[in-house]
Design an enzyme around this catalytic site. Structure first.
Site, PDB file in Angstrom:
ATOM      1  N   GLY A 266     -26.457   4.641 -33.855  1.00  0.00           N
ATOM      2  CA  GLY A 266     -26.868   3.498 -33.050  1.00  0.00           C
ATOM      3  C   GLY A 266     -26.282   3.451 -31.650  1.00  0.00           C
TER       4      GLY A 266
ATOM      5  CE  LYS B 136     -22.778  11.237 -40.598  1.00  0.00           C
ATOM      6  NZ  LYS B 136     -23.860  11.174 -39.617  1.00  0.00           N
TER       7      LYS B 136
ATOM      8  N   GLY C  89     -30.527   6.516 -34.800  1.00  0.00           N
ATOM      9  CA  GLY C  89     -31.570   6.804 -33.827  1.00  0.00           C
ATOM     10  C   GLY C  89     -32.109   5.608 -33.076  1.00  0.00           C
TER      11      GLY C  89
ATOM     12  CG  ASN D 120     -27.980  13.942 -33.026  1.00  0.00           C
ATOM     13  OD1 ASN D 120     -28.083  14.499 -34.095  1.00  0.00           O
ATOM     14  ND2 ASN D 120     -28.669  14.376 -31.980  1.00  0.00           N
ATOM     15  CB  THR D 121     -30.558   9.516 -31.162  1.00  0.00           C
ATOM     16  OG1 THR D 121     -30.753   9.858 -32.538  1.00  0.00           O
ATOM     17  CG2 THR D 121     -31.902   9.146 -30.550  1.00  0.00           C
TER      18      THR D 121
END
Lengths: 258, 66
Positions: A185, A97, A158, A206-207
């Site tokens: 996002g 990535k 994030g 993720n976040t």
């Protein structure tokens, strides 16, 4: 069945999960399991030689998950290429990535350095998944350079702000010849569903999972959001219109029509 | 002899190879990647790559990331 194909490899899940910011390796492992994801991102950093940490890889099952190392921390193409080569040397498959984010405040990707690095890495045999701003022209250049996907951001990394780049992502999807993965996002399952309803091929989260009070439960919720959005896209969404359009016949009312 | 590892100075035995260095640091060879003077050393060469005084070594491993 409806499968996601990236660089000739078939995936059942359209939810990719990042491993940063979890409170513990156990919480991360529980979220990976609940998400039913197949692609898992990781980062590369210097080992702290005075204080080596618990190895996070021992918490990720290589039979279930394809490790997708990122080049986070790279500020230019040269640093990104160096990290990609190190990731391969560390035993990963040559999937990368590609992230080049020179600006520490918004972590927005540098389009010129990203394209430069992509060209080099494709030549070296990497399967390149570049993280980009939602720029349809850049997406085309990266596809022509041989990238396996494009990964436009919904909002800065994030931020949990959802798809703020909607119109440009729609253009990228319309013109794409490789899978489009909306990355960064996405803060709620509804954001993931929205991306999938638009016709994105996958999302990366993720976040939103890592900071949830219950990461595993949030991962399961995201999996449902992705699934619902994908099914809605395949089913064919109705067109939006400005004026009301009655659901029942406009005849046979309990009154005499003039 | 002295090595510079991840920006820190470390004293190791003369003739030390990368495999021995990782052992001294308590690191598993199959979970890291190593650069010596900016060149990647393949894992299969860890035990035959003999380090020299003042070598610059980078050792990286995987951490959480999105």
């Amino acid at each position: 069945m409806d499968k996601l194909i990236i660089a000739g490899r078939t995936f059942r899940s359209r939810l990719m999960v990042g491993t940063g910011k979890f409170s513990s390796n156990a919480a991360m492992a529980a979220a990976l399991h609940a998400s039913d994801c197949e692609i898992v991102t990781v980062a590369l950093r210097r080992v702290d030689i005075d204080n080596p940490q618990d190895d996070m890889l021992s918490h990720i099952d290589p039979k279930r998950h394809l490790l997708l190392p990122n080049t986070s921390g790279a500020r230019d193409a040269e640093e990104a290429v160096r990290l990609a080569r190190l990731a391969r040397a560390a035993g990963c498959e040559p999937w990368i990535k590609l992230e080049v984010t020179p600006d520490p405040y918004y972590l927005l990707p540098d389009p010129i350095e990203t394209l430069k690095a992509a060209i080099i890495l494709v030549k070296e045999g990497f399967v390149v998944l570049p993280y980009i701003n939602a720029d349809p022209v850049l997406a085309k250049h990266l596809q022509e350079a041989g990238c396996a996907t494009v990964m436009p951001l919904g909002a800065p990394i994030g931020t949990n702000r959802g798809i703020r780049t909607r119109d440009n992502i729609a253009i990228i999807i319309e013109q794409a010849i490789v899978p489009v993965v909306v990355d960064a996002g996405l803060g709620a399952p509804s954001h993931a569903a929205e991306a999938m309803e638009m016709g994105a091929d996958a999302v990366l989260v993720n976040t939103a999972l890592a900071v949830a009070a219950d990461p595993a439960a949030m991962a399961a919720a995201f999996a449902k959001g992705v699934q619902a959005g994908r099914e809605a896209f395949l089913a064919g969404l109705g067109k939006q219109r400005l004026h009301a359009h009655a659901s029942s016949p406009l005849t046979g009312f309990l009154r005499n029509e003039a | 002899m002295q090595l510079k590892i991840n920006g820190k100075t470390l004293e190791v035995k003369d003739g030390c190879n990368i495999e021995a260095l990782l052992q001294q640091l308590g690191l598993k060879a199959d979970r890291v990647a190593v650069e010596r003077n900016r060149n990647i050393v393949m894992r299969s060469d860890f035990d035959t790559t003999v380090l020299q005084n003042n070598d610059q070594i980078e050792i990286v491993n995987f951490v959480g990331g999105g």
